[in-house]
Design a protein around this motif. Sequence first.
Motif, mmCIF file in Angstrom:
data_model
loop_
_atom_site.group_PDB
_atom_site.id
_atom_site.type_symbol
_atom_site.label_atom_id
_atom_site.label_comp_id
_atom_site.label_asym_id
_atom_site.label_seq_id
_atom_site.Cartn_x
_atom_site.Cartn_y
_atom_site.Cartn_z
ATOM 1 N N ILE A 128 -5.535 17.899 -7.569
ATOM 2 C CA ILE A 128 -5.060 16.633 -7.157
ATOM 3 C C ILE A 128 -6.054 15.583 -7.601
ATOM 4 N N THR A 129 -5.761 14.174 -7.769
ATOM 5 C CA THR A 129 -6.429 13.218 -7.982
ATOM 6 C C THR A 129 -6.583 12.254 -6.827
ATOM 7 N N LEU A 130 -7.695 11.556 -6.664
ATOM 8 C CA LEU A 130 -7.618 10.418 -5.721
ATOM 9 C C LEU A 130 -8.381 9.279 -6.580
ATOM 10 N N HIS A 131 -7.852 7.920 -6.691
ATOM 11 C CA HIS A 131 -8.443 6.908 -7.408
ATOM 12 C C HIS A 131 -8.957 5.779 -6.485
ATOM 13 N N ASP A 132 -10.152 5.351 -6.899
ATOM 14 C CA ASP A 132 -10.894 4.168 -6.296
ATOM 15 C C ASP A 132 -10.217 2.981 -6.564
ATOM 16 N N VAL A 133 -9.900 2.007 -5.615
ATOM 17 C CA VAL A 133 -9.247 0.938 -5.896
ATOM 18 C C VAL A 133 -9.844 -0.265 -4.682
ATOM 19 N N ILE A 134 -10.004 -1.543 -5.210
ATOM 20 C CA ILE A 134 -10.515 -2.503 -4.522
ATOM 21 C C ILE A 134 -9.510 -3.506 -4.027
ATOM 22 N N ARG A 137 -3.306 -4.444 -6.097
ATOM 23 C CA ARG A 137 -2.696 -4.546 -7.508
ATOM 24 C C ARG A 137 -3.329 -3.002 -8.382
ATOM 25 N N PHE A 138 -4.668 -2.908 -8.114
ATOM 26 C CA PHE A 138 -5.181 -1.688 -8.634
ATOM 27 C C PHE A 138 -4.463 -0.350 -8.210
ATOM 28 N N ALA A 139 -4.404 -0.778 -6.810
ATOM 29 C CA ALA A 139 -3.908 0.529 -6.411
ATOM 30 C C ALA A 139 -2.102 1.006 -6.954
ATOM 31 N N LYS A 141 -1.275 0.239 -9.766
ATOM 32 C CA LYS A 141 -1.362 0.586 -11.034
ATOM 33 C C LYS A 141 -1.934 1.986 -11.201
ATOM 34 N N ALA A 142 -2.806 2.564 -10.312
ATOM 35 C CA ALA A 142 -3.107 3.966 -10.214
ATOM 36 C C ALA A 142 -1.920 4.899 -10.020
ATOM 37 N N ILE A 143 -1.204 4.611 -9.073
ATOM 38 C CA ILE A 143 -0.103 5.442 -8.657
ATOM 39 C C ILE A 143 1.070 5.414 -9.676
ATOM 40 N N GLU A 144 1.116 4.451 -10.532
ATOM 41 C CA GLU A 144 2.035 4.370 -11.609
ATOM 42 C C GLU A 144 1.695 5.033 -12.602
ATOM 43 N N LYS A 145 0.274 5.499 -12.823
ATOM 44 C CA LYS A 145 -0.244 6.323 -13.965
ATOM 45 C C LYS A 145 -0.328 7.681 -13.655
ATOM 46 N N GLY A 146 -0.023 8.052 -12.133
ATOM 47 C CA GLY A 146 0.037 9.338 -11.921
ATOM 48 C C GLY A 146 -1.078 9.825 -10.730
ATOM 49 N N ALA A 147 -1.798 8.850 -10.425
ATOM 50 C CA ALA A 147 -2.881 9.672 -9.339
ATOM 51 C C ALA A 147 -1.973 10.138 -7.910
ATOM 52 N N ASP A 148 -2.489 11.100 -7.298
ATOM 53 C CA ASP A 148 -1.997 11.576 -6.208
ATOM 54 C C ASP A 148 -2.310 10.741 -4.887
ATOM 55 N N GLY A 149 -3.401 10.061 -4.990
ATOM 56 C CA GLY A 149 -3.746 9.446 -3.648
ATOM 57 C C GLY A 149 -4.627 8.254 -4.120
ATOM 58 N N LEU A 150 -5.455 7.503 -3.236
ATOM 59 C CA LEU A 150 -6.069 6.406 -3.188
ATOM 60 C C LEU A 150 -7.211 6.561 -2.234
ATOM 61 N N ILE A 151 -8.433 5.727 -2.807
ATOM 62 C CA ILE A 151 -9.457 5.502 -2.064
ATOM 63 C C ILE A 151 -9.629 3.948 -1.968
ATOM 64 N N ALA A 152 -9.458 3.544 -0.583
ATOM 65 C CA ALA A 152 -9.474 2.036 -0.496
ATOM 66 C C ALA A 152 -10.890 1.553 -0.316
ATOM 67 N N ALA A 168 -6.812 -5.414 6.152
ATOM 68 C CA ALA A 168 -5.837 -5.963 5.119
ATOM 69 C C ALA A 168 -5.685 -5.134 3.934
ATOM 70 N N LEU A 169 -6.714 -4.621 3.319
ATOM 71 C CA LEU A 169 -6.478 -3.629 2.442
ATOM 72 C C LEU A 169 -5.576 -2.274 2.738
ATOM 73 N N ILE A 170 -6.051 -1.668 3.852
ATOM 74 C CA ILE A 170 -5.184 -0.552 4.310
ATOM 75 C C ILE A 170 -3.565 -1.035 4.357
ATOM 76 N N GLN A 171 -3.554 -2.121 5.271
ATOM 77 C CA GLN A 171 -2.240 -2.637 5.953
ATOM 78 C C GLN A 171 -1.389 -2.879 4.473
ATOM 79 N N GLU A 172 -2.006 -3.321 3.270
ATOM 80 C CA GLU A 172 -1.146 -3.885 2.107
ATOM 81 C C GLU A 172 -0.626 -2.488 1.546
ATOM 82 N N ILE A 173 -1.588 -1.577 1.287
ATOM 83 C CA ILE A 173 -1.383 -0.267 0.745
ATOM 84 C C ILE A 173 -0.328 0.504 1.216
#
Length: 327
Positions: A128-134, A137-139, A141-152, A168-173
């Motif tokens: 699986i892949t997890l992608h760093d996002v800040i 918007r980046f979150a 994009k990462a999911i659209e490109k196939g990432a399985d999960g996110l690191i906020a 705020a970041l967790i709430q929006e995601i």
Amino acid sequence: MLPPILRNLRIPAIGAPLFIVSNPDLVIAQCKAGIVGAFPALNAREKEGEPVELDRWLRRITEELDRHNQSSPDRPAAPFAVNQIVHRSNPRLERDLDICVKWQVPIMITSLGARPEVNEAAHSYGGITLHDVINDRFARKAIEKGADGLIAVAAGAGGHAGSISPFALIQEIRAWFDGPLALSGSIATGGAILAAQAMGADLAYVGSAFIATHEANAAEAYKQMIVDSAADDIVYSSLFTGVLGNYLKPSIAAQGLDPENLPSADASSMNFSSGSSKPKSWKEIWGAGQGIGAVREVVGAGALVDRLAREYGAARERLGLGRIAAE
């Protein structure tokens, strides 16, 4: 919902991949203690003509964790992760990705860009892949490109960090994403790990506290500076890599710079072509997050996880949630 590979951890935590600092010793200790251990692929540095160091690291980690699982089936090791810097200036990405596929690295963490081929490579063997996002918007994009999960990566995180409040970041995601989500930013206690879950994250991303461990590949002065410092000793600057990040003020001052009056730099100065994530001239500028006030001594990585587990259980009990058997 968490995929099976991220369930049944001793506590819901990932040891963040730390530039230079994370090595096989630290990753193995983290995994044996029951949390995900991780390292950046670029930390496995090589000299021309020598065997591929990343291959050697992955062989050692895989074989040692396998031996641990055979000898301790009642307390198996947590999975490990490799962080791939997918920035265009990283010339090792394709080769390092092939090596990770060879060893079927359970989790790939991607940062500084979202690349579908990295996700496809991990998925080819069931990883699986997890992608760093800040930000949100980046979150997306990462999911659209196939990432399985996110690191906020929220405000207060060590190294390259965002500026948005974790609330705020967790709430929006979470408004649109129900997959695996980890939170990074000032997490250095078991109570903070539980707070991350209460906010909506599945996992906490713990980084700076592991710099002050015996296994970490960090100068003793760096480890002691973590112990001696607190949130007010952190400065947020883009000067050192071209990307905003958090660094220890005393390490900046030691290089003859004024931490309160640093010039800025833009992302065009970021270059991974030499296998590093910051210029050699800044190698003694040390990153850390705002949670380091909780770090009061240099200990083994296993002892640090023990502390986090005790604090996590105590925090659950205070809130009437019950303790955990894995403490």
